[in-house]
Design a protein around this motif. Structure first.
Motif, short mmCIF file in Angstrom:
data_model
loop_
_atom_site.label_atom_id
_atom_site.label_comp_id
_atom_site.label_asym_id
_atom_site.label_seq_id
_atom_site.Cartn_x
_atom_site.Cartn_y
_atom_site.Cartn_z
N ARG A 162 87.40 38.22 32.11
CA ARG A 162 87.27 37.83 31.01
C ARG A 162 85.86 37.88 30.62
NH1 ARG A 162 89.90 31.67 31.37
NH2 ARG A 162 92.19 32.38 31.72
N ARG A 163 85.17 38.82 31.14
CA ARG A 163 83.50 39.02 31.01
C ARG A 163 83.33 39.57 29.77
NH1 ARG A 163 81.43 40.58 36.40
NH2 ARG A 163 81.66 38.49 36.48
N ALA A 164 84.26 40.65 29.38
CA ALA A 164 83.98 41.36 28.10
C ALA A 164 84.19 40.54 27.02
CB ALA A 164 84.94 42.55 27.99
N ASP A 165 85.09 39.47 27.11
CA ASP A 165 85.46 38.56 25.95
C ASP A 165 84.35 37.57 25.80
OD1 ASP A 165 87.25 37.15 23.98
OD2 ASP A 165 87.16 35.38 25.40
N ALA A 166 83.77 37.01 26.95
CA ALA A 166 82.60 36.15 27.28
C ALA A 166 81.42 36.70 26.57
CB ALA A 166 82.47 35.61 28.59
N LEU A 167 81.16 37.75 26.66
CA LEU A 167 79.93 38.34 26.20
C LEU A 167 79.93 38.79 24.62
CD1 LEU A 167 79.25 41.14 29.12
CD2 LEU A 167 77.86 38.80 28.35
N SER A 168 81.22 39.18 24.22
CA SER A 168 81.43 39.32 22.80
C SER A 168 80.96 38.09 22.14
CB SER A 168 82.89 39.67 22.66
OG SER A 168 83.73 38.70 22.71
N LYS A 169 81.41 37.04 22.69
CA LYS A 169 81.01 35.66 21.92
C LYS A 169 79.57 35.50 21.58
CE LYS A 169 84.92 32.96 23.23
NZ LYS A 169 85.74 33.91 23.58
N LEU A 170 78.65 36.30 22.40
CA LEU A 170 77.30 36.10 22.07
C LEU A 170 76.92 36.87 20.78
CD1 LEU A 170 75.53 36.92 25.71
CD2 LEU A 170 75.57 34.56 24.27
N GLY A 171 77.95 37.93 20.41
CA GLY A 171 77.61 38.47 19.26
C GLY A 171 78.06 37.41 17.99
N LEU A 172 79.07 36.55 18.22
CA LEU A 172 79.29 35.76 17.23
C LEU A 172 78.21 34.35 17.09
CD1 LEU A 172 83.06 34.84 18.02
CD2 LEU A 172 82.27 36.02 15.95
N CYS A 173 77.60 34.39 18.15
CA CYS A 173 76.34 33.45 18.12
C CYS A 173 75.26 33.90 17.40
CB CYS A 173 75.72 33.33 19.57
SG CYS A 173 76.87 32.34 20.70
N PHE A 174 75.24 35.40 17.47
CA PHE A 174 74.24 36.21 16.65
C PHE A 174 74.39 35.94 15.12
CE2 PHE A 174 72.06 39.51 14.47
CZ PHE A 174 70.81 39.68 15.45
N GLY A 175 75.67 36.23 14.68
CA GLY A 175 76.20 36.09 13.48
C GLY A 175 75.79 34.22 13.02
N VAL A 176 76.29 33.71 13.88
CA VAL A 176 75.92 32.03 13.50
C VAL A 176 74.77 31.84 13.21
CG1 VAL A 176 76.34 29.75 14.06
CG2 VAL A 176 78.21 31.30 14.15
N GLY A 177 73.80 32.33 14.08
CA GLY A 177 72.29 32.09 13.91
C GLY A 177 71.61 32.71 12.78
N MET A 178 71.92 34.02 12.66
CA MET A 178 71.60 34.80 11.35
C MET A 178 71.72 33.96 10.13
SD MET A 178 72.30 38.80 10.73
CE MET A 178 71.57 39.43 9.62
N LEU A 179 73.07 33.42 10.01
CA LEU A 179 73.64 32.67 8.82
C LEU A 179 72.60 31.44 8.65
CD1 LEU A 179 75.55 32.07 6.47
CD2 LEU A 179 77.17 31.35 8.07
N THR A 180 72.53 30.72 9.72
CA THR A 180 72.07 29.47 9.81
C THR A 180 70.53 29.39 9.31
OG1 THR A 180 73.63 28.48 11.30
CG2 THR A 180 71.77 27.20 10.67
N GLY A 181 69.93 30.44 10.35
CA GLY A 181 68.61 30.65 10.30
C GLY A 181 67.82 31.02 9.04
N SER A 182 68.60 32.14 8.22
CA SER A 182 68.36 32.60 7.11
C SER A 182 68.34 31.60 6.09
CB SER A 182 69.03 33.81 6.59
OG SER A 182 68.95 34.93 7.73
#
Length: 316
Positions: A136-156
């Motif tokens: 499940r490592r690839a899936d777990a790491l891919s969620k960091l990409g979602l974290c990036f999108g959420v942070g980008m949306l919120t921070g901007s």
């Protein structure tokens, strides 16, 4: 859950708790990063920076990150994920405090110095890699990409509104408080060492942060050097875009902080869509070399499109 050397193996529930805490820390870090994107270009313009000097400012960040990345990875190997994330979040706090006090062009350069240690996302990848199940490592790491999108949306969005209503100094202070909260989460939820007991360092092993052999050891693995070269070459246009886009949006398209925040929020939504709905399906259908080629072609097409942008509406 603290374990050094031969400590007890954490339960699945403990691992899951740490991984979700890591996602929260990564999301907050990206939030604060894009918060400062709503401050730095406008503050630089007030301090008399033109496009050339803003480019020098961003070049300094690139050089510091280039020096700090391999050293930070080695630091994480030697002292554990908790120490690495603590260092990164602490540097975040210093970064924003210096930004809040920047009232001279020289201070704008000085406030970038903590970026040498600001590597929360790579440290988060360390934790997720160590604690996730192999299948499940690839899936777990891919969620960091979602974290990036959420942070980008919120921070901007947050940064644009704060800068419009209260100015650069207050926005930077909010970033410093946010960095301190991230640091608190690290101290509360991240174990001292996330590596499996079999991978723990032996007492007799030489521990040197500046061991060039250890830092470059990864390059000896098959396929790493070509991937590394592709990453560097493909990252050059991305770095140019990220470093100069803010000042171009400010000078050419005359965006105010709120409009700039909305634009970056749109990028965040696009990032979340790509990570959540596109990347997984493409990964299941195509092999990695094909995906790399598709990514490079898409990046080139986007770059050509940007060259012909003549109206701010085309930014979206």
């Amino acid at each position: 859950m603290e374990r050094a050397g031969g400590g007890a193996e954490p339960s699945r529930a403990q691992r899951r708790t740490v991984i979700w805490a890591t996602y929260a820390i990564a999301t907050l870090d990206i939030t604060w990063m894009f918060l400062q994107f709503s401050v730095t270009p406008f503050l630089a313009k007030k301090l008399g920076f033109d496009t050339l000097w803003f480019g020098y400012l961003q070049t300094l960040v690139g050089v510091l990150q280039l020096i700090g990345n391999p050293l930070f990875g080695r630091f994480g190997d030697l002292f554990g994920a908790k120490a690495a994330l603590t260092l990164s979040c602490g540097a975040n706090v210093v970064f924003f405090l210096l930004l809040a006090s920047a009232e001279h062009p020289v201070m704008l350069f000085i406030h970038k110095l903590p970026t040498l240690f600001m590597h929360v996302l790579p440290a988060s990848q360390m934790v997720v890699t160590d604690l996730s199940e192999p299948d499940r490592r690839a899936d777990a790491l891919s969620k960091l990409g979602l974290c990036f999108g959420v942070g980008m949306l919120t921070g901007s969005t947050l940064g644009g509104h704060l800068n419009t209503l209260y100015g650069e100094k207050v926005t930077a202070c909010v970033g410093a408080v946010g960095g301190a909260f991230s640091l608190l989460l690290v101290r509360m939820f991240i174990p001292k060492n996330t590596k499996a007991p079999t991978k723990a360092k032996t007492e007799g092993e030489k521990k040197s942060l500046f061991s060039l052999g250890e830092i470059t050891r990864l390059l000896k693995y098959p396929g790493v050097v070509p991937t590394f070269i592709v990453k560097i070459v493909a990252g050059i246009p991305t770095g140019m875009f990220q470093s100069m886009f803010m000042i171009i949006a400010l000078d050419v398209f005359k965006l105010d902080p709120k409009e700039n925040g909305y634009l970056m929020a749109f990028f965040g939504i696009s990032q979340m869509f790509i990570q959540g709905a596109v990347v997984g399906r493409l990964t299941a259908r195509f092999k990695e070399p094909t995906l790399l080629l598709i990514s490079i072609v898409a990046s080139a097409a986007v770059g050509l499109g940007q060259a012909y942008m003549l109206h701010s509406g085309l930014l979206f």
